[in-house]
Write an enzyme that holds these catalytic residues in place. Structure first.
Site, PDB file in Angstrom:
ATOM      1  N   HIS A  20      50.457  29.484  -0.428  1.00 17.65           N
ATOM      2  CA  HIS A  20      49.744  30.529  -1.371  1.00 17.65           C
ATOM      3  C   HIS A  20      50.280  31.869  -1.131  1.00 17.65           C
ATOM      4  O   HIS A  20      49.665  32.811  -1.493  1.00 17.65           O
ATOM      5  CB  HIS A  20      48.364  30.592  -1.308  1.00 17.65           C
ATOM      6  N   CYS A  38      60.912  41.253 -12.372  1.00 15.56           N
ATOM      7  CA  CYS A  38      61.790  40.456 -11.880  1.00 15.56           C
ATOM      8  C   CYS A  38      61.947  39.932 -10.660  1.00 15.56           C
ATOM      9  O   CYS A  38      62.878  39.093 -10.372  1.00 15.56           O
ATOM     10  CB  CYS A  38      63.047  41.592 -11.735  1.00 15.56           C
TER      11      CYS A  38
HETATM   12  P1  OAD Z   1      37.493  27.768   1.857  1.00 10.78           P
HETATM   13  O1  OAD Z   1      36.722  28.823   1.770  1.00 10.78           O
HETATM   14  O2  OAD Z   1      37.553  26.945   0.484  1.00 10.78           O
HETATM   15  O3  OAD Z   1      37.153  26.716   3.283  1.00 10.78           O
HETATM   16  C1  OAD Z   1      36.945  27.155   4.375  1.00 10.78           C
HETATM   17  C2  OAD Z   1      36.635  26.004   5.250  1.00 10.78           C
HETATM   18  O4  OAD Z   1      36.565  26.470   6.725  1.00 10.78           O
HETATM   19  C3  OAD Z   1      35.350  25.295   5.005  1.00 10.78           C
HETATM   20  O5  OAD Z   1      35.449  23.996   4.714  1.00 10.78           O
HETATM   21  C4  OAD Z   1      34.653  26.016   6.035  1.00 10.78           C
HETATM   22  O6  OAD Z   1      33.617  24.835   6.605  1.00 10.78           O
HETATM   23  C5  OAD Z   1      35.490  25.702   7.203  1.00 10.78           C
HETATM   24  N1  OAD Z   1      35.471  26.637   8.330  1.00 10.78           N
HETATM   25  C6  OAD Z   1      34.411  27.818   8.486  1.00 10.78           C
HETATM   26  N2  OAD Z   1      34.565  28.316   9.765  1.00 10.78           N
HETATM   27  C7  OAD Z   1      35.594  27.640  10.373  1.00 10.78           C
HETATM   28  C8  OAD Z   1      35.973  27.713  11.545  1.00 10.78           C
HETATM   29  N3  OAD Z   1      35.410  28.911  12.482  1.00 10.78           N
HETATM   30  N4  OAD Z   1      36.976  26.819  12.241  1.00 10.78           N
HETATM   31  C9  OAD Z   1      37.081  25.866  11.161  1.00 10.78           C
HETATM   32  N5  OAD Z   1      36.718  25.680  10.172  1.00 10.78           N
HETATM   33  C10 OAD Z   1      35.975  26.747   9.651  1.00 10.78           C
HETATM   34  O7  OAD Z   1      38.897  28.124   2.285  1.00 10.78           O
HETATM   35  P2  OAD Z   1      40.384  27.065   1.703  1.00 10.78           P
HETATM   36  O8  OAD Z   1      39.939  25.536   1.701  1.00 10.78           O
HETATM   37  O9  OAD Z   1      41.492  27.689   2.639  1.00 10.78           O
HETATM   38  O10 OAD Z   1      43.374  30.159  -2.981  1.00 10.78           O
HETATM   39  O11 OAD Z   1      40.488  27.409   0.362  1.00 10.78           O
HETATM   40  C11 OAD Z   1      41.704  27.187  -0.339  1.00 10.78           C
HETATM   41  C12 OAD Z   1      42.272  28.097  -1.463  1.00 10.78           C
HETATM   42  O12 OAD Z   1      41.006  28.595  -2.333  1.00 10.78           O
HETATM   43  C13 OAD Z   1      42.711  29.280  -0.736  1.00 10.78           C
HETATM   44  O13 OAD Z   1      43.931  29.515  -0.314  1.00 10.78           O
HETATM   45  C14 OAD Z   1      42.593  30.441  -1.676  1.00 10.78           C
HETATM   46  C15 OAD Z   1      41.144  29.816  -2.532  1.00 10.78           C
HETATM   47  O14 OAD Z   1      40.671  30.320  -3.740  1.00 10.78           O
HETATM   48  C16 OAD Z   1      44.178  31.127  -3.421  1.00 10.78           C
HETATM   49  O15 OAD Z   1      43.598  32.210  -3.467  1.00 10.78           O
HETATM   50  C17 OAD Z   1      45.295  30.766  -4.375  1.00 10.78           C
END
Ligand code: OAD
Length: 249
Positions: free
Chosen positions: A120, A131
């Site tokens: 991302h 550009c």
């Molecule tokens: P999320 O915020 O959707 O999910 C975060 C996950 O981390 C959840 O399942 C939590 O339970 C878990 N979590 C929280 N604390 C934790 C810890 N200490 N150790 C391990 N896990 C933990 O984030 P992403 O899955 O990364 O995209 O979200 C995906 C994408 O959605 C992001 O890259 C972003 C967002 O919109 C863009 O901006 C394009």
């Protein structure tokens, strides 16, 4: 030390040759970077369509820029945690280890991981919206509005926004790696944002042993081989230390 992990998992860890890890916002949570979808996460306070899309940027570049500057300031101040650092140790140990992240915070690099593929983008980089020229953002840059590129276009954060496609070369490498891995980690991701969310499932279908590390249940929990419930900053170092005791490496 208490044996928290199954012999089957430790066996896979000890014998794996091609290992892939996919990380999400959760791995940086213990460093102080907010996740997106937790009850107090980023998307509970802000609307993605108003801040993380090209439409939003065209409508109000200053607002979008300010929000990214705010997040950059936060990220400049935080440090990698033991979860990031264990992935550095894994990279040094395995014959082939590839780390793909959905995070834009650069903390895997800061921890010392070498092969990091950012699906991302990276918040510390800007890209011309016209550009495509890329420029690194410095810690001292406290501008309140996006700069203009020398071509006249507006500079934007070099991250993937809603409605945009992921970098094709990195995504294609991620698919290849998921199909060839024999051990796959899905760490700190809710696994709801595609195409990244498809990678653990593809790995299962392609024969990898898939391990999820997350304190909460996710969309893929029922599909993986093992789910380790807890914080990645606790689980990863504990797992790695148990493996090192078993293998005496
Ligand atoms: P999320 O915020 O959707 O999910 C975060 C996950 O981390 C959840 O399942 C939590 O339970 C878990 N979590 C929280 N604390 C934790 C810890 N200490 N150790 C391990 N896990 C933990 O984030 P992403 O899955 O990364 O995209 O979200 C995906 C994408 O959605 C992001 O890259 C972003 C967002 O919109 C863009 O901006 C394009």
């Amino acid at each position: 030390m208490e044996n928290r992990f199954s012999p089957e998992l430790l066996e896979h860890l000890a014998n794996a040759r091609r290992v892939m890890a996919l990380t999400g916002a959760g791995i940086s949570a213990e460093s102080g970077v907010p996740t997106f979808r937790s009850p107090d996460g980023i998307w509970s306070k802000f609307k993605p369509e108003e801040l993380a899309s090209m439409d939003a940027f065209m409508r109000n570049p200053k607002l979008v820029w300010e929000w990214y500057q705010y997040r950059r300031r936060l990220i400049y101040e935080v440090e990698p945690n033991p979860g990031h650092r264990t992935l550095v140790d894994m990279e040094a140990f395995y014959l082939r280890f590839r780390l793909f992240t959905q995070n834009v915070d650069g903390l895997h690099h800061k921890a010392g991981s070498k092969q990091v593929y950012e699906l991302h983008g990276n918040i510390m980089r800007n890209r011309c919206s016209l550009c495509g020229r890329r420029v690194l953002q410095t810690a001292e840059d406290d501008s309140e509005e996006p700069a203009h590129c020398r071509c006249g276009g507006l500079m934007r954060p070099d991250v993937v926004w809603f409605g945009e496609i992921l970098p094709e070369d990195i995504l294609s490498m991620a698919y290849d790696e998921a199909m060839c891995a024999d051990l796959f980690f899905s760490i700190g991701t809710s696994a709801v944002v595609y195409p990244a969310a498809h990678l653990p499932v593809l790995a299962v279908e392609s024969g990898a042993y898939v391990v999820e590390i997350n304190p909460e249940s996710t969309m893929i929990s029922s599909k993986v081989h093992t789910t380790l419930r807890g914080k990645s900053g606790d689980i990863l170092p504990a797992l790695w230390s148990q493996l090192s005791q078993k293998s005496h490496f």
